[in-house]
Design a protein around this motif. Structure first.
Motif, PDB file in Angstrom:
ATOM      1  N   GLN A   1      -8.009   4.337   9.467  1.00 25.38           N
ATOM      2  CA  GLN A   1      -7.324   3.068   9.673  1.00 25.38           C
ATOM      3  C   GLN A   1      -6.529   3.078  10.988  1.00 25.38           C
ATOM      4  OE1 GLN A   1      -7.861   0.529   7.621  1.00 25.38           O
ATOM      5  NE2 GLN A   1      -9.166   1.833   6.372  1.00 25.38           N
TER       6      GLN A   1
ATOM      7  N   ARG B   1      -9.149  -0.115   0.272  1.00 24.13           N
ATOM      8  CA  ARG B   1      -8.666   0.200   1.609  1.00 24.13           C
ATOM      9  C   ARG B   1      -8.686   1.711   1.863  1.00 24.13           C
ATOM     10  NH1 ARG B   1      -5.784  -4.422   2.707  1.00 24.13           N
ATOM     11  NH2 ARG B   1      -4.213  -3.814   1.186  1.00 24.13           N
TER      12      ARG B   1
ATOM     13  N   ASP C   1       0.834  -1.204   0.000  1.00 25.58           N
ATOM     14  CA  ASP C   1       0.000   0.000   0.000  1.00 25.58           C
ATOM     15  C   ASP C   1       0.867   1.252   0.000  1.00 25.58           C
ATOM     16  OD1 ASP C   1      -2.290  -1.495   0.015  1.00 25.58           O
ATOM     17  OD2 ASP C   1      -2.655  -1.310   2.162  1.00 25.58           O
TER      18      ASP C   1
ATOM     19  N   ARG D   1      -7.183  -4.046  -3.889  1.00 26.33           N
ATOM     20  CA  ARG D   1      -7.341  -4.011  -2.427  1.00 26.33           C
ATOM     21  C   ARG D   1      -6.923  -2.652  -1.868  1.00 26.33           C
ATOM     22  NH1 ARG D   1      -5.578  -9.454  -2.832  1.00 26.33           N
ATOM     23  NH2 ARG D   1      -3.386  -8.825  -2.532  1.00 26.33           N
TER      24      ARG D   1
END
Length: 280
Positions: free
Chosen positions: A214, A59, A20, A55
Motif C-alpha cells: 500500500q 485491503r 483500518d 473492506r
C-alpha cells in the motif's frame, strides 16, 4: 502454507490509518479473542460496521472474512512465529535457528502474497520489452544487481547501475516499449519515488518489488510483487525480506528464461564459455 493473518497485519501496520488502524490494533491486542470472532462480533467490539471490517480484510489481501479468520489460526500470533524475535540472552544456536527460520518463513509468506498471474504478467512484459531497467537504492540495489546479473544470461536487453544520478538518467531515457523493475523495501524512499515518477512520465511499465503493497511506490506501479516485510529487533530493515525479494527476482529470471527457450540457452552457452576462459 498461507501467511499467518497476524503477521500480515503487522507487515502492513505502518500504512494503516483510521478505521483500518483501529481494527489492526484491536486484533493484535486481543489475539486469542480475534481468532474465533465472527465479522459481526469484530465489528461490534470495535464500534465499526461489518462493511468496514470487510473492506479492511480485502485491503490487507484476503478475499473474504472467512479466509482472513482461518489465516489467524495458522500459527500463534507471537513475534517468534514469523521472523523470530532475537533476545539478548539467546545463545548462538538459537540466533542461527531464528535467522534461518525467518528466511524460510519469509519465502513461505511471500509466495502466498503474490498471485501466479502477476508473476506471469511481469514475465510477459519483460520478454516483449525493448529494454528492461532495474532500479534500487541502498540495500535494494543488491536485489537490482542480482536481477541484472541473472538477466544477462537471457536475450533481454537489460541495464542497472548502483548510482542514483545514473539511474535517474537511465529512467529519463526509457520509453513506452520498455519495462522497469523498481525495488524498495519500504516503498517510500524519496529518490526511488523520483525515479519512478520519471519512468511513469515516459509511459514505462513499472513493476514494483516492495514489502509494503500500500506504499507510494506500489500505488504508482502498474504491477506489484510484494515481499513479506515484518521487521525484527536489532535489524533496521528485514534481512528476511531481502531474501524474499531476491527470490522474486530469481523467479522472474527463470520464467523469462524458460519462455525464451533456445534463445536463452544460446546466450547461457556463450556466457558460460566466456567465464570458463577466465578460469584456465
Amino acid at each position: 502454507m498461507a501467511q499467518n493473518g497476524f503477521a500480515r497485519i503487522r507487515s502492513m501496520r505502518e500504512q494503516l490509518s483510521g478505521s483500518d488502524e483501529k481494527l489492526a490494533e484491536y486484533i493484535l491486542t486481543n489475539p486469542d479473542i480475534s481468532t474465533s470472532m465472527t465479522i459481526q462480533a469484530l465489528a461490534q467490539s470495535t464500534a465499526l460496521s461489518t462493511a468496514t471490517v470487510s473492506r479492511f480484510v480485502k485491503r490487507i489481501g484476503y478475499a473474504s472474512f472467512r479466509e482472513f479468520s482461518l489465516s489467524l489460526a495458522i500459527a500463534t500470533p507471537t513475534e517468534t512465529t514469523f521472523f523470530g524475535e532475537i533476545d539478548e540472552d539467546d545463545k548462538s544456536v538459537d540466533i542461527i535457528k531464528k535467522v534461518f527460520s525467518g528466511a524460510q518463513n519469509a519465502l513461505t509468506a511471500t509466495i502466498d502474497l503474490i498471485k501466479t498471474d502477476d508473476f506471469v504478467t511481469a514475465a510477459d512484459w519483460m520478454t516483449t520489452a525493448r529494454k528492461v531497467g532495474l532500479f534500487g537504492i541502498g540495500g535494494s540495489s543488491i536485489v537490482a544487481f542480482n536481477g541484472y546479473h541473472k538477466l544477462l544470461r537471457t536475450p533481454i536487453e537489460v541495464e542497472q547501475h548502483p548510482d542514483y544520478d545514473v539511474q535517474l538518467m537511465q529512467a529519463v531515457r526509457m520509453r513506452e516499449s520498455d519495462v522497469a523493475i523498481v525495488i524498495s523495501h519500504s516503498g517510500r524512499n524519496n529518490d526511488t519515488l523520483k525515479i519512478t515518477q520519471r519512468l511513469k512520465d515516459n509511459g514505462v511499465k513499472v513493476i514494483a518489488i516492495t514489502g509494503y503493497p500500500q506504499s507510494e511506490l506500489a500505488k504508482a506501479a502498474d504491477l506489484v510483487l510484494a515481499s513479506a516485510a515484518e521487521e525484527v529487533n536489532i535489524r533496521s530493515e528485514s534481512m528476511s525480506s531481502l531474501i524474499a525479494q531476491i527470490t522474486i527476482m530469481d523467479t522472474l529470471f527463470t520464467l523469462v528464461g524458460v519462455a525464451l527457450g533456445d534463445q536463452t540457452q544460446y546466450v547461457v552457452d556463450h556466457v558460460r564459455t566466456a567465464i570458463e576462459d577466465t578460469r584456465k
